[in-house]
Design a protein around this motif. Structure first.
Motif, PDB file in Angstrom:
ATOM      1  N   PRO A 134       0.823  -1.223   0.000  1.00  0.00           N
ATOM      2  CA  PRO A 134       0.000   0.000   0.000  1.00  0.00           C
ATOM      3  C   PRO A 134       0.855   1.271   0.000  1.00  0.00           C
ATOM      4  O   PRO A 134       0.506   2.263  -0.653  1.00  0.00           O
ATOM      5  N   GLU A 135       1.966   1.240   0.725  1.00  0.00           N
ATOM      6  CA  GLU A 135       2.870   2.390   0.766  1.00  0.00           C
ATOM      7  C   GLU A 135       3.487   2.645  -0.602  1.00  0.00           C
ATOM      8  O   GLU A 135       3.529   3.789  -1.092  1.00  0.00           O
ATOM      9  N   VAL A 136       3.958   1.567  -1.248  1.00  0.00           N
ATOM     10  CA  VAL A 136       4.581   1.687  -2.562  1.00  0.00           C
ATOM     11  C   VAL A 136       3.565   2.155  -3.602  1.00  0.00           C
ATOM     12  O   VAL A 136       3.856   2.997  -4.449  1.00  0.00           O
ATOM     13  N   THR A 137       2.349   1.608  -3.522  1.00  0.00           N
ATOM     14  CA  THR A 137       1.308   1.972  -4.485  1.00  0.00           C
ATOM     15  C   THR A 137       0.910   3.430  -4.349  1.00  0.00           C
ATOM     16  O   THR A 137       0.765   4.147  -5.354  1.00  0.00           O
ATOM     17  N   GLN A 138       0.751   3.892  -3.118  1.00  0.00           N
ATOM     18  CA  GLN A 138       0.402   5.298  -2.900  1.00  0.00           C
ATOM     19  C   GLN A 138       1.494   6.215  -3.433  1.00  0.00           C
ATOM     20  O   GLN A 138       1.216   7.242  -4.059  1.00  0.00           O
ATOM     21  N   GLN A 139       2.756   5.834  -3.224  1.00  0.00           N
ATOM     22  CA  GLN A 139       3.869   6.632  -3.730  1.00  0.00           C
ATOM     23  C   GLN A 139       3.883   6.648  -5.251  1.00  0.00           C
ATOM     24  O   GLN A 139       4.187   7.674  -5.872  1.00  0.00           O
ATOM     25  N   VAL A 199       8.075   5.879 -14.495  1.00  0.00           N
ATOM     26  CA  VAL A 199       8.566   4.640 -15.107  1.00  0.00           C
ATOM     27  C   VAL A 199       8.356   3.461 -14.157  1.00  0.00           C
ATOM     28  O   VAL A 199       7.881   2.389 -14.558  1.00  0.00           O
ATOM     29  N   ALA A 200       8.694   3.649 -12.889  1.00  0.00           N
ATOM     30  CA  ALA A 200       8.495   2.588 -11.897  1.00  0.00           C
ATOM     31  C   ALA A 200       7.019   2.257 -11.719  1.00  0.00           C
ATOM     32  O   ALA A 200       6.655   1.100 -11.493  1.00  0.00           O
ATOM     33  N   ALA A 201       6.160   3.262 -11.841  1.00  0.00           N
ATOM     34  CA  ALA A 201       4.721   3.052 -11.685  1.00  0.00           C
ATOM     35  C   ALA A 201       4.171   2.138 -12.770  1.00  0.00           C
ATOM     36  O   ALA A 201       3.188   1.417 -12.540  1.00  0.00           O
ATOM     37  N   LEU A 202       4.782   2.128 -13.959  1.00  0.00           N
ATOM     38  CA  LEU A 202       4.338   1.232 -15.027  1.00  0.00           C
ATOM     39  C   LEU A 202       4.450  -0.228 -14.595  1.00  0.00           C
ATOM     40  O   LEU A 202       3.512  -1.016 -14.762  1.00  0.00           O
ATOM     41  N   GLY A 203       5.608  -0.589 -14.045  1.00  0.00           N
ATOM     42  CA  GLY A 203       5.804  -1.964 -13.594  1.00  0.00           C
ATOM     43  C   GLY A 203       4.905  -2.318 -12.435  1.00  0.00           C
ATOM     44  O   GLY A 203       4.334  -3.420 -12.383  1.00  0.00           O
ATOM     45  N   LEU A 204       4.742  -1.400 -11.494  1.00  0.00           N
ATOM     46  CA  LEU A 204       3.877  -1.657 -10.346  1.00  0.00           C
ATOM     47  C   LEU A 204       2.432  -1.870 -10.787  1.00  0.00           C
ATOM     48  O   LEU A 204       1.732  -2.739 -10.267  1.00  0.00           O
ATOM     49  N   ALA A 205       1.993  -1.075 -11.755  1.00  0.00           N
ATOM     50  CA  ALA A 205       0.624  -1.210 -12.247  1.00  0.00           C
ATOM     51  C   ALA A 205       0.388  -2.590 -12.853  1.00  0.00           C
ATOM     52  O   ALA A 205      -0.693  -3.175 -12.682  1.00  0.00           O
ATOM     53  N   LEU A 206       1.392  -3.134 -13.539  1.00  0.00           N
ATOM     54  CA  LEU A 206       1.252  -4.461 -14.135  1.00  0.00           C
ATOM     55  C   LEU A 206       1.243  -5.550 -13.062  1.00  0.00           C
ATOM     56  O   LEU A 206       0.433  -6.474 -13.110  1.00  0.00           O
ATOM     57  N   VAL A 207       2.143  -5.426 -12.089  1.00  0.00           N
ATOM     58  CA  VAL A 207       2.249  -6.441 -11.045  1.00  0.00           C
ATOM     59  C   VAL A 207       1.023  -6.453 -10.143  1.00  0.00           C
ATOM     60  O   VAL A 207       0.490  -7.506  -9.793  1.00  0.00           O
ATOM     61  N   ARG A 208       0.538  -5.280  -9.770  1.00  0.00           N
ATOM     62  CA  ARG A 208      -0.597  -5.160  -8.851  1.00  0.00           C
ATOM     63  C   ARG A 208      -1.936  -5.072  -9.574  1.00  0.00           C
ATOM     64  O   ARG A 208      -2.978  -4.917  -8.949  1.00  0.00           O
ATOM     65  N   SER A 217      15.214   0.610  -4.425  1.00  0.00           N
ATOM     66  CA  SER A 217      15.305   1.768  -3.538  1.00  0.00           C
ATOM     67  C   SER A 217      13.922   2.276  -3.151  1.00  0.00           C
ATOM     68  O   SER A 217      13.703   2.717  -2.018  1.00  0.00           O
ATOM     69  N   LEU A 218      12.974   2.225  -4.095  1.00  0.00           N
ATOM     70  CA  LEU A 218      11.634   2.723  -3.826  1.00  0.00           C
ATOM     71  C   LEU A 218      10.833   1.795  -2.916  1.00  0.00           C
ATOM     72  O   LEU A 218      10.004   2.247  -2.123  1.00  0.00           O
ATOM     73  N   THR A 219      11.072   0.495  -3.020  1.00  0.00           N
ATOM     74  CA  THR A 219      10.252  -0.460  -2.283  1.00  0.00           C
ATOM     75  C   THR A 219      10.848  -0.880  -0.948  1.00  0.00           C
ATOM     76  O   THR A 219      10.124  -1.370  -0.079  1.00  0.00           O
ATOM     77  N   SER A 220      12.138  -0.700  -0.755  1.00  0.00           N
ATOM     78  CA  SER A 220      12.774  -1.127   0.488  1.00  0.00           C
ATOM     79  C   SER A 220      12.912   0.054   1.435  1.00  0.00           C
ATOM     80  O   SER A 220      12.513   1.178   1.136  1.00  0.00           O
ATOM     81  N   ALA A 221      13.513  -0.223   2.584  1.00  0.00           N
ATOM     82  CA  ALA A 221      13.735   0.837   3.560  1.00  0.00           C
ATOM     83  C   ALA A 221      14.987   1.640   3.252  1.00  0.00           C
ATOM     84  O   ALA A 221      15.314   2.580   3.961  1.00  0.00           O
ATOM     85  N   LEU A 245       9.834  -6.083  -9.507  1.00  0.00           N
ATOM     86  CA  LEU A 245       8.613  -6.094  -8.710  1.00  0.00           C
ATOM     87  C   LEU A 245       7.951  -7.469  -8.728  1.00  0.00           C
ATOM     88  O   LEU A 245       7.383  -7.902  -7.721  1.00  0.00           O
ATOM     89  N   VAL A 246       8.017  -8.159  -9.853  1.00  0.00           N
ATOM     90  CA  VAL A 246       7.469  -9.521  -9.929  1.00  0.00           C
ATOM     91  C   VAL A 246       8.183 -10.429  -8.937  1.00  0.00           C
ATOM     92  O   VAL A 246       7.553 -11.198  -8.193  1.00  0.00           O
ATOM     93  N   ILE A 247       9.513 -10.345  -8.922  1.00  0.00           N
ATOM     94  CA  ILE A 247      10.296 -11.179  -8.003  1.00  0.00           C
ATOM     95  C   ILE A 247       9.976 -10.813  -6.554  1.00  0.00           C
ATOM     96  O   ILE A 247       9.766 -11.701  -5.707  1.00  0.00           O
ATOM     97  N   GLN A 248       9.929  -9.520  -6.249  1.00  0.00           N
ATOM     98  CA  GLN A 248       9.615  -9.098  -4.887  1.00  0.00           C
ATOM     99  C   GLN A 248       8.217  -9.555  -4.473  1.00  0.00           C
ATOM    100  O   GLN A 248       8.001  -9.976  -3.333  1.00  0.00           O
ATOM    101  N   HIS A 249       7.284  -9.479  -5.401  1.00  0.00           N
ATOM    102  CA  HIS A 249       5.916  -9.897  -5.092  1.00  0.00           C
ATOM    103  C   HIS A 249       5.871 -11.381  -4.750  1.00  0.00           C
ATOM    104  O   HIS A 249       5.211 -11.790  -3.782  1.00  0.00           O
TER     105      HIS A 249
END
Length: 329
Positions: A102-107, A154-163, A236-240, A295-299
């Motif tokens: 949810p944090e990554v998606t909102q960002q 650019v990162a949002a494109l991949g997140l949109a596909l994964v989520r 960097s965007l998804t981790s701490a 993002l696929v691997i992290q998911h």
């Protein structure tokens, strides 16, 4: 550790407390009865290990708290707690690696929003890149790379596909396309003005530029660097750990390529336009594909971590709301 703050409607308060109380990832739990005015209910504050935050968010969403109340997650940069340390030790995974979707998606929604601030940064970064190319200044070119805001989209494109968020995919694609068109048009007009004033000539543009020649001379390494930078940027965007983003910005030449396209159009130098346009496409494609794969691997990894947590909770007699079948009535 993260601080979880909940404004919970009265009718959901006991279910929420039962969910949080005794969870091994929770190190402290505070309940302020009647403290929430809108919605009428309770204010609940808990400290939770980052590794469990995503699964806990899923559980809270399954309860429906967000429909009338509010769920907030805030990082705690400094905390001293033996129970907090033990909570992190008991929770599967590593806090630095943990992804809170949810944090990554909102960002991602925020970073890919097309607004005046985004367009302003794109225009200014592209203009600086154009000046850097004319002066053959690598320092100015790096400054333009860091200033450019395009990586979030650019990162949002991949997140949109994964989520599976088509709305986010459309928003990010629209922001990228319009952003680069507007930025190139802005730098194009500025280049025409400089040409009219005699500040820049075609000879300046076609003269040897050893410091910035890579902008219009793409090769296989352009794509390789974009792939590596895209993967590092998403991590960097998804981790701490977000310190790697600066390195990403100065590794890819999207903004400089856009700046050189504007210069080439202003002076009719089609070779400059073609090479830079190809550089731009290679960089965007490489980053987008790498970000999606990362993002696929992290998911997949964090789905397994969440499953381990569910099994642990079930073993100790605790049922997650997301594990409970939903029935009508």
């Amino acid at each position: 550790m993260l601080e979880l703050k909940l404004s919970v409607p009265t009718e959901l308060s006991e279910q929420t407390i039962a969910l949080l109380d005794g969870d091994p990832a929770i190190s402290s739990l505070t309940i302020l009865r009647g403290a929430s005015v809108t919605p009428p209910g309770d204010l609940i504050v808990a400290d939770i290990a980052r590794e469990a935050a995503d699964s806990m968010m899923s559980d809270l969403l399954a309860l429906g708290i967000h429909k009338e109340g509010t769920i907030r997650l805030e990082p705690q940069r400094t905390w001293v707690s033996q129970s907090g340390y033990l909570a992190e030790q008991r929770t599967p995974g590593s806090s630095s690696d943990a992804v809170v979707w949810p944090e990554v998606t909102q960002q991602a929604y925020s970073d890919s929003e097309l607004n005046w601030t985004y367009l302003s940064f794109m225009c200014l970064a592209t203009l600086i890149a154009s000046i850097a190319i004319v002066l053959d200044s690598q320092v100015l070119l790096i400054g333009a790379m860091v200033l450019g805001p395009e990586f979030g989209a650019v990162a949002a494109l991949g997140l949109a596909l994964v989520r599976r968020r088509p709305g986010l995919l459309r928003q990010a694609a629209r922001t990228l396309v319009i952003g680069f068109i507007v930025a190139i048009a802005f730098a194009f007009v500025a280049a025409l003005a400089a040409r009219g004033l005699g500040w820049i000539t075609l000879e300046n543009l076609l003269a040897p530029r050893p410091g910035t020649a890579f902008v219009y001379s793409p090769d296989k390494w352009s794509f390789v660097v974009a792939v590596v930078a895209g993967a590092a940027g998403v991590l960097s965007l998804t981790s701490a750990k977000s310190g790697g983003l600066a390195g990403v910005f100065i590794s890819v030449t999207t903004i400089p390529a856009a700046g050189n396209v504007a210069l080439g159009l202003a002076f009719g130098a089609l070779s400059e336009v073609g090479g830079s346009a190809l550089q731009l496409v290679l960089n965007l494609t490489g980053m987008a594909v790498a970000g999606w794969l990362t993002l696929v691997i992290q998911h997949q990894v964090w789905e397994r971590v969440s499953a381990r947590r569910s099994r642990w909770l079930a073993k100790h007699g605790r049922t997650r709301p997301t594990d409970t079948p939903v029935t009508d009535g």
